[in-house]
Design a protein around this motif. Structure first.
Motif, PDB file in Angstrom:
ATOM      1  N   THR A 109       0.846  -1.193   0.000  1.00  9.98           N
ATOM      2  CA  THR A 109       0.000   0.000   0.000  1.00  9.98           C
ATOM      3  C   THR A 109       0.878   1.239   0.000  1.00  9.98           C
ATOM      4  OG1 THR A 109      -1.495  -1.282   1.431  1.00  9.98           O
ATOM      5  CG2 THR A 109      -2.022   1.039   1.082  1.00  9.98           C
ATOM      6  N   GLY A 110       0.949   1.929  -1.141  1.00  9.70           N
ATOM      7  CA  GLY A 110       1.841   3.069  -1.261  1.00  9.70           C
ATOM      8  C   GLY A 110       1.401   4.268  -0.450  1.00  9.70           C
ATOM      9  N   SER A 111       0.114   4.598  -0.507  1.00 10.97           N
ATOM     10  CA  SER A 111      -0.361   5.790   0.200  1.00 10.97           C
ATOM     11  C   SER A 111      -0.178   5.651   1.708  1.00 10.97           C
ATOM     12  CB  SER A 111      -1.826   6.057  -0.142  1.00 10.97           C
ATOM     13  OG  SER A 111      -2.628   4.924   0.144  1.00 10.97           O
ATOM     14  N   ALA A 112      -0.510   4.484   2.248  1.00  9.17           N
ATOM     15  CA  ALA A 112      -0.364   4.267   3.684  1.00  9.17           C
ATOM     16  C   ALA A 112       1.101   4.239   4.105  1.00  9.17           C
ATOM     17  CB  ALA A 112      -1.053   2.970   4.105  1.00  9.17           C
ATOM     18  N   SER A 113       1.986   3.822   3.202  1.00  7.15           N
ATOM     19  CA  SER A 113       3.419   3.817   3.522  1.00  7.15           C
ATOM     20  C   SER A 113       3.942   5.240   3.675  1.00  7.15           C
ATOM     21  CB  SER A 113       4.199   3.078   2.437  1.00  7.15           C
ATOM     22  OG  SER A 113       3.843   1.707   2.412  1.00  7.15           O
ATOM     23  N   GLY A 114       3.437   6.154   2.851  1.00  5.47           N
ATOM     24  CA  GLY A 114       3.798   7.560   3.022  1.00  5.47           C
ATOM     25  C   GLY A 114       3.318   8.099   4.352  1.00  5.47           C
ATOM     26  N   ALA A 115       2.086   7.743   4.713  1.00  3.20           N
ATOM     27  CA  ALA A 115       1.543   8.178   5.996  1.00  3.20           C
ATOM     28  C   ALA A 115       2.349   7.603   7.155  1.00  3.20           C
ATOM     29  CB  ALA A 115       0.077   7.754   6.106  1.00  3.20           C
ATOM     30  N   LEU A 116       2.739   6.338   7.052  1.00  2.00           N
ATOM     31  CA  LEU A 116       3.527   5.712   8.115  1.00  2.00           C
ATOM     32  C   LEU A 116       4.898   6.379   8.249  1.00  2.00           C
ATOM     33  CD1 LEU A 116       4.062   3.579  10.261  1.00  2.00           C
ATOM     34  CD2 LEU A 116       4.658   1.959   8.422  1.00  2.00           C
ATOM     35  N   ALA A 117       5.518   6.721   7.129  1.00  2.82           N
ATOM     36  CA  ALA A 117       6.811   7.405   7.193  1.00  2.82           C
ATOM     37  C   ALA A 117       6.699   8.727   7.941  1.00  2.82           C
ATOM     38  CB  ALA A 117       7.356   7.627   5.781  1.00  2.82           C
ATOM     39  N   CYS A 118       5.622   9.463   7.694  1.00  2.00           N
ATOM     40  CA  CYS A 118       5.406  10.743   8.393  1.00  2.00           C
ATOM     41  C   CYS A 118       5.172  10.513   9.884  1.00  2.00           C
ATOM     42  CB  CYS A 118       4.220  11.479   7.772  1.00  2.00           C
ATOM     43  SG  CYS A 118       4.508  11.989   6.065  1.00  2.00           S
ATOM     44  N   ILE A 135       8.101  -4.946  -1.014  1.00  6.86           N
ATOM     45  CA  ILE A 135       8.995  -3.965  -0.414  1.00  6.86           C
ATOM     46  C   ILE A 135       8.615  -2.578  -0.914  1.00  6.86           C
ATOM     47  CG2 ILE A 135      11.366  -3.111  -0.289  1.00  6.86           C
ATOM     48  CD1 ILE A 135      12.357  -5.936  -0.413  1.00  6.86           C
ATOM     49  N   ILE A 136       8.462  -1.653   0.035  1.00  2.00           N
ATOM     50  CA  ILE A 136       8.120  -0.266  -0.269  1.00  2.00           C
ATOM     51  C   ILE A 136       9.155   0.628   0.402  1.00  2.00           C
ATOM     52  CG2 ILE A 136       6.338   1.513  -0.072  1.00  2.00           C
ATOM     53  CD1 ILE A 136       4.821  -1.516   0.770  1.00  2.00           C
ATOM     54  N   THR A 137       9.742   1.533  -0.360  1.00  2.00           N
ATOM     55  CA  THR A 137      10.643   2.522   0.243  1.00  2.00           C
ATOM     56  C   THR A 137       9.886   3.831   0.427  1.00  2.00           C
ATOM     57  OG1 THR A 137      11.500   3.325  -1.879  1.00  2.00           O
ATOM     58  CG2 THR A 137      12.649   1.469  -0.855  1.00  2.00           C
ATOM     59  N   ALA A 138      10.272   4.577   1.440  1.00  2.00           N
ATOM     60  CA  ALA A 138       9.639   5.874   1.704  1.00  2.00           C
ATOM     61  C   ALA A 138      10.693   6.822   2.246  1.00  2.00           C
ATOM     62  CB  ALA A 138       8.487   5.744   2.686  1.00  2.00           C
ATOM     63  N   SER A 139      10.529   8.096   1.959  1.00  2.00           N
ATOM     64  CA  SER A 139      11.448   9.098   2.492  1.00  2.00           C
ATOM     65  C   SER A 139      10.687  10.385   2.772  1.00  2.00           C
ATOM     66  CB  SER A 139      12.592   9.379   1.514  1.00  2.00           C
ATOM     67  OG  SER A 139      12.095   9.928   0.307  1.00  2.00           O
ATOM     68  N   VAL A 140      11.155  11.107   3.760  1.00  2.00           N
ATOM     69  CA  VAL A 140      10.569  12.403   4.083  1.00  2.00           C
ATOM     70  C   VAL A 140      11.695  13.421   4.213  1.00  2.00           C
ATOM     71  CG1 VAL A 140       8.561  11.431   5.266  1.00  2.00           C
ATOM     72  CG2 VAL A 140      10.613  11.962   6.571  1.00  2.00           C
ATOM     73  N   LYS A 141      11.393  14.656   3.859  1.00  2.00           N
ATOM     74  CA  LYS A 141      12.310  15.760   4.083  1.00  2.00           C
ATOM     75  C   LYS A 141      11.666  16.738   5.055  1.00  2.00           C
ATOM     76  CE  LYS A 141      14.795  15.624  -0.329  1.00  2.00           C
ATOM     77  NZ  LYS A 141      15.151  16.398  -1.550  1.00  2.00           N
ATOM     78  N   THR A 142      12.495  17.349   5.900  1.00  2.00           N
ATOM     79  CA  THR A 142      11.967  18.271   6.899  1.00  2.00           C
ATOM     80  C   THR A 142      12.782  19.556   6.931  1.00  2.00           C
ATOM     81  OG1 THR A 142      13.348  17.307   8.640  1.00  2.00           O
ATOM     82  CG2 THR A 142      11.131  16.388   8.368  1.00  2.00           C
ATOM     83  N   ILE A 143      12.104  20.618   7.342  1.00  2.00           N
ATOM     84  CA  ILE A 143      12.756  21.890   7.654  1.00  2.00           C
ATOM     85  C   ILE A 143      12.207  22.341   8.999  1.00  2.00           C
ATOM     86  CG2 ILE A 143      13.051  24.301   7.013  1.00  2.00           C
ATOM     87  CD1 ILE A 143      12.793  23.499   4.110  1.00  2.00           C
ATOM     88  N   ASN A 144      13.105  22.435   9.986  1.00  2.00           N
ATOM     89  CA  ASN A 144      12.693  22.831  11.347  1.00  2.00           C
ATOM     90  C   ASN A 144      11.556  21.954  11.866  1.00  2.00           C
ATOM     91  OD1 ASN A 144      14.574  24.956  11.323  1.00  2.00           O
ATOM     92  ND2 ASN A 144      13.097  26.332  10.331  1.00  2.00           N
ATOM     93  N   ALA A 145      11.704  20.645  11.678  1.00  2.00           N
ATOM     94  CA  ALA A 145      10.757  19.634  12.159  1.00  2.00           C
ATOM     95  C   ALA A 145       9.462  19.581  11.358  1.00  2.00           C
ATOM     96  CB  ALA A 145      10.441  19.827  13.641  1.00  2.00           C
ATOM     97  N   ASP A 146       9.299  20.466  10.388  1.00  2.00           N
ATOM     98  CA  ASP A 146       8.108  20.418   9.531  1.00  2.00           C
ATOM     99  C   ASP A 146       8.416  19.592   8.290  1.00  2.00           C
ATOM    100  OD1 ASP A 146       6.563  22.073  11.189  1.00  2.00           O
ATOM    101  OD2 ASP A 146       7.408  23.891  10.265  1.00  2.00           O
ATOM    102  N   ILE A 147       7.531  18.655   7.967  1.00  2.00           N
ATOM    103  CA  ILE A 147       7.721  17.810   6.791  1.00  2.00           C
ATOM    104  C   ILE A 147       7.424  18.629   5.536  1.00  2.00           C
ATOM    105  CG2 ILE A 147       6.858  15.790   5.547  1.00  2.00           C
ATOM    106  CD1 ILE A 147       6.415  14.455   8.275  1.00  2.00           C
TER     107      ILE A 147
END
Length: 287
Positions: free
Chosen positions: A222-231, A256-268
């Motif tokens: 599940t791609g959408s839920a994997s993004g939510a889980l990463a956040c 296997i699903i990879t996910a990544s997040v970027k943040t600035i000052n703790a904000d995604i």
């Protein structure tokens, strides 16, 4: 009578196996919503993507389960752009798809990996351990021992993120009626349940996803839920910015699903989910 060609694709494969099947229909400009639903029902995948032209984006993509349209689907997005790449319609590069979840970028890498942008996370609700215990059949005290909250997060679809202690994920016996009723009552898509993995395991977490309200008792990736889980993990645990999730183990269809997040000052500021796909068949549907 229309003859519609549908490409069947396994998304988020693990070494070329496993994954989650999706249907892909190209040149879908003239298909009505009713026809798309009829095709999705005939195919029987959890989601089928319909690709049409667009005046601004590279493509407009709509997503249908066997019961109706949804705003976004991660594994069907991966299937779509992997198919366009395999057919040499697209080359490696970055493209934009218009979806009901917004205008989202999709990157195809030289090795065929597809990485899709998702919406920035929205935290929509939270639930108690007692509420969830009754539905997934794990005692509230056991759920509480994770010391992690149960939250609804959307990066395109509203998923309930549910942590369980290590060893309990495979024990869940989902009650489809109870989950569907709960999701309908709270305007949710489904439950995304996870257990954290420990080194030397290369996975960040193992997951299961249940969305019976939309005709999906359990989904192997599940791609959408994997993004939510990463956040979710980015907020609650110091695990870095890159994640690898395993899903489908309980279905003997490991993905296997990879996910990544970027943040600035703790904000995604960015959420991306990626993986590989493999075309498995082409079928024709007559309308």
């Amino acid at each position: 009578m229309l003859n519609i060609e549908v490409t069947l694709v396994n998304s988020f494969t693990k070494d070329g196996t496993g994954g989650n099947p999706a249907g892909v229909v190209l040149n879908a400009d003239k298909l009505s919503a009713a026809q798309k639903l009829e095709i999705a029902k005939a195919i029987g995948c959890s989601e089928t993507a319909f690709v049409a032209s667009d005046d601004v984006a590279d493509y407009e993509v709509s997503f249908f389960t066997t019961t109706g349209e949804v705003d976004f689907c991660g594994h069907a997005t991966l299937a779509t752009f992997s198919t366009l790449y395999d057919l040499s319609i697209l080359t490696a590069g970055t493209y934009v798809q218009r979806t009901k979840a917004g205008m989202l970028a999709v990157t195809i890498e030289q090795d065929g990996k597809v990485i899709m942008e998702q919406q920035l996370p929205q935290k929509l609700a939270s639930f108690s351990y007692q509420q969830m215990a009754k539905i997934i059949g794990i005692d509230s005290e056991i759920l509480e021992s994770t010391q992690l909250p149960i939250e609804v997060i959307s990066t395109g679809l509203a998923d309930t993120i549910i942590p369980v202690p290590n060893g309990y994920l495979d024990q869940i016996q989902p009650n489809d009626v109870a989950i569907a009723d709960f999701c309908k009552q709270h305007n949710l898509v489904g439950f995304h349940v996870f257990e954290l993995c420990e080194p030397p395991n290369r996975f960040t977490a193992s997951c299961r996803n249940f969305a019976p309200l939309f005709g999906i008792p359990e989904e192997s990736a599940t791609g959408s839920a994997s993004g939510a889980l990463a956040c979710y993990l980015q907020e609650h645990l110091a695990l870095g910015n890159d994640y690898i999730f395993e899903q489908g183990r309980a279905m003997n269809c490991a993905s296997i699903i990879t996910a990544s997040v970027k943040t600035i000052n703790a904000d995604i500021t960015s959420v991306k989910v990626g993986g590989f796909a493999r075309n498995i068949n082409t079928v024709n549907i007559r309308l």
